[in-house]
Design a protein around this motif. Structure first.
Motif, short mmCIF file in Angstrom:
data_model
loop_
_atom_site.label_atom_id
_atom_site.label_comp_id
_atom_site.label_asym_id
_atom_site.label_seq_id
_atom_site.Cartn_x
_atom_site.Cartn_y
_atom_site.Cartn_z
N MET A 61 0.83 -1.06 -0.02
CA MET A 61 0.00 -0.05 0.00
C MET A 61 0.97 1.30 0.05
SD MET A 61 -3.57 -0.55 2.07
CE MET A 61 -4.59 0.39 0.96
N LEU A 62 0.88 2.08 -1.06
CA LEU A 62 1.78 3.25 -1.29
C LEU A 62 1.09 4.31 -0.82
CD1 LEU A 62 2.44 2.40 -5.01
CD2 LEU A 62 3.96 2.06 -2.99
N ASP A 63 1.86 5.29 0.16
CA ASP A 63 1.13 6.45 0.39
C ASP A 63 2.23 7.45 0.53
OD1 ASP A 63 -0.70 8.37 1.42
OD2 ASP A 63 -0.83 7.29 3.30
N ASP A 64 1.92 8.77 0.65
CA ASP A 64 2.65 9.86 0.62
C ASP A 64 2.08 10.97 1.71
OD1 ASP A 64 3.95 11.98 -0.61
OD2 ASP A 64 1.92 12.73 -1.59
N TRP A 65 2.99 11.10 2.46
CA TRP A 65 2.82 12.01 3.50
C TRP A 65 3.36 13.49 3.61
CZ3 TRP A 65 -0.40 9.40 7.34
CH2 TRP A 65 -0.22 7.93 7.10
N ARG A 66 2.78 14.40 4.12
CA ARG A 66 3.44 15.71 4.20
C ARG A 66 3.65 15.81 5.50
NH1 ARG A 66 0.25 20.83 1.54
NH2 ARG A 66 1.06 19.67 -0.29
N LEU A 67 4.99 15.69 6.03
CA LEU A 67 5.46 15.72 7.36
C LEU A 67 6.29 16.90 7.79
CD1 LEU A 67 6.88 11.79 7.82
CD2 LEU A 67 4.38 12.92 8.29
N THR A 68 6.22 17.33 8.77
CA THR A 68 6.95 18.35 9.48
C THR A 68 8.14 17.71 9.92
OG1 THR A 68 6.24 18.04 11.72
CG2 THR A 68 4.82 19.62 10.33
N ARG A 69 9.25 18.60 10.19
CA ARG A 69 10.55 18.32 10.79
C ARG A 69 10.50 17.17 12.08
NH1 ARG A 69 14.72 19.91 8.26
NH2 ARG A 69 14.34 21.62 7.02
N ASP A 70 9.54 17.23 12.76
CA ASP A 70 9.39 16.26 13.88
C ASP A 70 8.41 15.12 13.53
OD1 ASP A 70 7.28 17.99 13.72
OD2 ASP A 70 7.48 18.44 15.96
N ALA A 71 8.23 14.91 12.30
CA ALA A 71 7.44 13.97 11.52
C ALA A 71 6.22 13.86 12.02
CB ALA A 71 8.12 12.46 12.24
N ALA A 72 5.51 15.10 12.27
CA ALA A 72 4.15 15.00 12.40
C ALA A 72 3.38 15.52 11.15
CB ALA A 72 3.86 16.15 13.30
N ILE A 73 2.10 15.10 11.10
CA ILE A 73 1.63 15.31 9.66
C ILE A 73 1.34 17.02 9.74
CG2 ILE A 73 -0.61 15.04 8.58
CD1 ILE A 73 -0.73 12.09 9.72
N SER A 74 1.67 17.64 8.53
CA SER A 74 1.45 19.02 8.56
C SER A 74 -0.06 19.14 8.53
CB SER A 74 2.10 19.32 7.33
OG SER A 74 1.52 20.59 6.79
N ASP A 75 -0.63 19.97 9.26
CA ASP A 75 -2.31 20.18 9.16
C ASP A 75 -2.54 21.23 8.16
OD1 ASP A 75 -1.31 22.56 10.27
OD2 ASP A 75 -2.21 22.14 12.29
N ASP A 76 -2.00 21.47 7.35
CA ASP A 76 -2.68 22.34 6.07
C ASP A 76 -3.26 21.53 5.15
OD1 ASP A 76 -0.53 20.83 5.18
OD2 ASP A 76 0.27 22.49 3.94
N PHE A 77 -4.28 21.02 5.69
CA PHE A 77 -5.26 19.98 4.92
C PHE A 77 -6.18 21.00 4.08
CE2 PHE A 77 -4.06 16.61 7.54
CZ PHE A 77 -4.07 15.62 6.61
#
Ligand code: C2O
Ligand code: CU
Length: 461
Positions: free
Chosen positions: A142-158
């Motif tokens: 299952m391929l996925d793609d994430w927009r992570l911040t420097r501390d590996a959190a999901i960037s919340d700019d949805f």
């Protein structure tokens, strides 16, 4: 179909969790996932089985589950407000449907999808053939793609306006089965059946398996004439799947690098396949790779109902429409495309036949009489790619830019290139109101969806 069809029971609980997307010393990532796992647990049944899946909502918001690509009865399709009331926080809903087609499918919410799928809610749904083709090993990626911040959190700019107007929320970190992949061990002579599922909100993959010569045996779960991928690249838009047969032709100790080449100038190494020191066998096995067909009704093109469907909007959309409007062949550049430009008002950014669906209850874009073959002649009058998905049916892809396709492949999601024309055909044999939308989830959220109604008496069990 199968000697002993069974009812198979499952439970899924979507809830916040933690996942190790990025290796240590990076931190774990707060995600939303099913049963504390990312991807969610594999649901695996055999063709002909009946599934009963109880979904208990552990999120703080409403959710649903959609069984992407499975031809379920309409009430089990998991579309909030259209096929069911959303499952409120703390509540449960029981889905029940038959596994009519064998193949590679997946499940995901259809509520607030950009955020819910984007935060990690998805899992594989594998329906085995009564007699599977032979392989030494089966893998699902299952391929996925994430927009992570420097501390590996999901960037919340949805849902940023930029993502909505351009190619969606493309991230900066690609995972296979919820991990930035290290290498995967293979054996010389081994035959692997690889099930690929693109669960990303927006990223399109074009995988290059170097000298491995993959054979495509199924697309979107449906068997296809075994063939080498076009240009050697396995291209998957969001929600699309491919089953590959891979013969490991290298020598012990070799490495093969799988590269994603979709975005020009942004090619990157996805993962290495590393041959173990011990070979499995000399040469490749000679086993057949052709899958048995699924019980899909064959479109009858003579007398088919034909509808034109045009996708518009997005950044540079006016330009593309003006350009394509000039070549519509009606002698004026102010023809259909011009009218559409006038219709494109309101909140939406993306449009299907001039309408942007932003509300919850939607009048159907098209109504099809049950049992008839329908041809949709689709035009992508935008500057962007769109993976177009129809619920409740699989369709044959008949042509691209007026050229017949080589395999008339069955798909449930068809990737359209900018300015491309694609014709699809299917028998409208599943009654109900079905979503029809772009599976770049930001495009869907910004209007690129509609409802196709198949009218006819609903069968009662
Ligand atoms: Cu994968 Cu409308 O869904
Ligand atoms: Cu799109």
């Amino acid at each position: 179909m199968l000697a002993n069809p069974q009812t198979r029971g499952f439970r899924l609980s979507p809830a916040p969790g933690l996942a190790r997307l990025v290796p240590e010393p990076s931190q774990q990532t707060p995600v939303w996932c099913y049963d504390d796992r990312l991807p969610g647990p594999e649901i695996r049944v055999r063709q002909g089985d009946r599934l009963r899946v109880v979904v208990e909502n552990g999120l703080e918001e409403d959710t649903t589950v959609h069984w992407h690509g499975v031809r379920t009865p309409n009430a089990m399709d998991g579309v909030p407000h259209l096929t069911q009331a959303p499952i409120a926080s703390g509540e449960a809903f029981s889905y029940e449907f038959d596994a009519v087609d064998a193949g590679t499918f997946w499940y995901h919410p259809h509520q607030n999808s950009t955020v819910q799928v984007g935060r990690g809610l998805y899992g594989p749904l594998i329906i085995e053939e009564a007699e599977p083709v032979r392989a030494d090993r089966e893998l699902t990626w299952m391929l996925d793609d994430w927009r992570l911040t420097r501390d590996a959190a999901i960037s919340d700019d949805f849902g940023s306006r930029h993502d909505l107007m351009h190619n969606g929320r493309v991230g900066n970190t690609v995972t296979i089965n919820g991990r930035v992949p290290e290498s995967i061990e293979v054996h010389a002579g081994e035959r692997v059946r690889l099930r690929l599922i693109n669960a990303a909100n927006a990223r399109i993959f074009a995988l290059d398996f170097a000298d491995l010569e993959p054979v495509v045996i199924a697309l979107d779960g449906q068997p296809v004439t075994p063939h080498a991928p076009t240009d050697g690249l396995v291209t998957l838009g969001p929600a699309m799947r491919a089953d590959l047969m891979l013969d490991m032709k290298g020598q012990p100790g070799n490495r093969v690098t799988v590269v994603d080449r979709f975005y020009k100038g942004l090619e990157y190494r996805l993962v290495d396949l590393a041959y173990a020191e011990t070979p499995l066998r000399e040469g490749a096995p000679g086993w057949p790779v052709e899958l048995p067909a699924n019980p899909l009704a064959e479109p009858e093109l003579r007398g088919a109902i034909r509808h034109e469907v045009t996708f518009n909007g997005g950044m540079m959309g006016q330009m593309v429409m003006a350009e394509m409007g000039g070549s519509m062949g009606d002698g004026s550049s102010g023809g259909m495309m011009g009218n559409m430009m006038n219709m494109m008002r309101g909140d939406g950014i993306w449009f299907i036949n001039g309408k942007a669906a932003t509300g919850r209850v939607m009048d159907p874009l098209l109504t099809l009489p049950r049992g008839r073959t329908c041809v949709l002649a689709m035009t992508n009058a935008t500057a962007w790619h769109h993976p177009i998905h129809l619920h409740g049916h699989s369709f044959r892809v008949l042509s691209r830019n007026d050229q017949p396709t080589a395999h008339r492949e069955w798909q449930d999601t068809v990737l359209m290139a900018p300015r491309e024309k694609v014709e699809i055909a299917f028998v409208a044999d599943n009654p109900g109101d079905w979503m029809f939308h772009c599976h770049i989830l930001e495009h869907q959220a910004a209007g690129m969806m509609g409802v196709i109604r198949v009218s006819g008496e609903e069968e009662r069990p």
